[in-house]
Design a protein around this motif. Structure first.
Motif, short mmCIF file in Angstrom:
data_model
loop_
_atom_site.label_atom_id
_atom_site.label_comp_id
_atom_site.label_asym_id
_atom_site.label_seq_id
_atom_site.Cartn_x
_atom_site.Cartn_y
_atom_site.Cartn_z
N PRO A 41 0.79 -1.23 0.00
CA PRO A 41 0.00 0.00 0.00
C PRO A 41 0.82 1.28 0.00
N SER A 42 1.93 1.32 0.76
CA SER A 42 2.72 2.55 0.80
C SER A 42 3.44 2.80 -0.52
N SER A 43 3.98 1.76 -1.13
CA SER A 43 4.66 1.96 -2.42
C SER A 43 3.64 2.25 -3.52
N ALA A 44 2.46 1.68 -3.42
CA ALA A 44 1.41 1.96 -4.41
C ALA A 44 0.96 3.40 -4.30
N THR A 45 0.81 3.91 -3.09
CA THR A 45 0.40 5.30 -2.90
C THR A 45 1.44 6.25 -3.45
N ARG A 46 2.70 5.98 -3.16
CA ARG A 46 3.79 6.84 -3.66
C ARG A 46 3.85 6.80 -5.18
N PHE A 47 3.74 5.61 -5.75
CA PHE A 47 3.78 5.45 -7.20
C PHE A 47 2.62 6.19 -7.86
N LEU A 48 1.41 6.06 -7.31
CA LEU A 48 0.25 6.75 -7.87
C LEU A 48 0.36 8.26 -7.71
N ASN A 49 0.95 8.74 -6.62
CA ASN A 49 1.17 10.17 -6.46
C ASN A 49 2.10 10.72 -7.54
N ILE A 50 3.18 10.02 -7.78
CA ILE A 50 4.13 10.45 -8.81
C ILE A 50 3.49 10.40 -10.19
N LEU A 51 2.78 9.30 -10.47
CA LEU A 51 2.13 9.14 -11.76
C LEU A 51 1.06 10.20 -11.98
N THR A 52 0.31 10.52 -10.95
CA THR A 52 -0.72 11.56 -11.06
C THR A 52 -0.09 12.91 -11.32
N GLY A 53 0.98 13.24 -10.62
CA GLY A 53 1.67 14.51 -10.83
C GLY A 53 2.20 14.65 -12.24
N ILE A 54 2.81 13.60 -12.74
CA ILE A 54 3.34 13.63 -14.11
C ILE A 54 2.20 13.78 -15.12
#
Length: 70
Positions: A41-54
């Motif tokens: 869950p923590s790595s998924a949240t971080r990955f989705l945050n980065i992907l959303t920002g990009i």
């Protein structure tokens, strides 16, 4: 070409937002944890945050370019 890329990024952002539904929603949250699509869950949240920002930056860039061409 820019309009097509803008539409694709829009659809991409919609899909990402659906993946970011809060944890108390049992439907998608249980699917994500059972299938382990996004990892922990923590790595998924971080990955989705980065992907959303990009995705948001790319969408704004394309939208500005489309507006300048018109």
């Amino acid at each position: 070409m820019l309009k097509l890329m803008g539409a694709l990024i829009s659809l991409f952002l919609i899909i990402i937002i659906f993946l970011r539904i809060p944890q108390e929603n049992v439907g998608l949250a249980s699917f994500a944890t059972k299938s382990n699509i996004l990892g922990s869950p923590s790595s998924a949240t971080r990955f989705l945050n980065i992907l959303t920002g990009i995705g948001i930056l790319a969408y704004f860039t394309i939208a500005i370019q489309i507006n300048l061409l018109n």
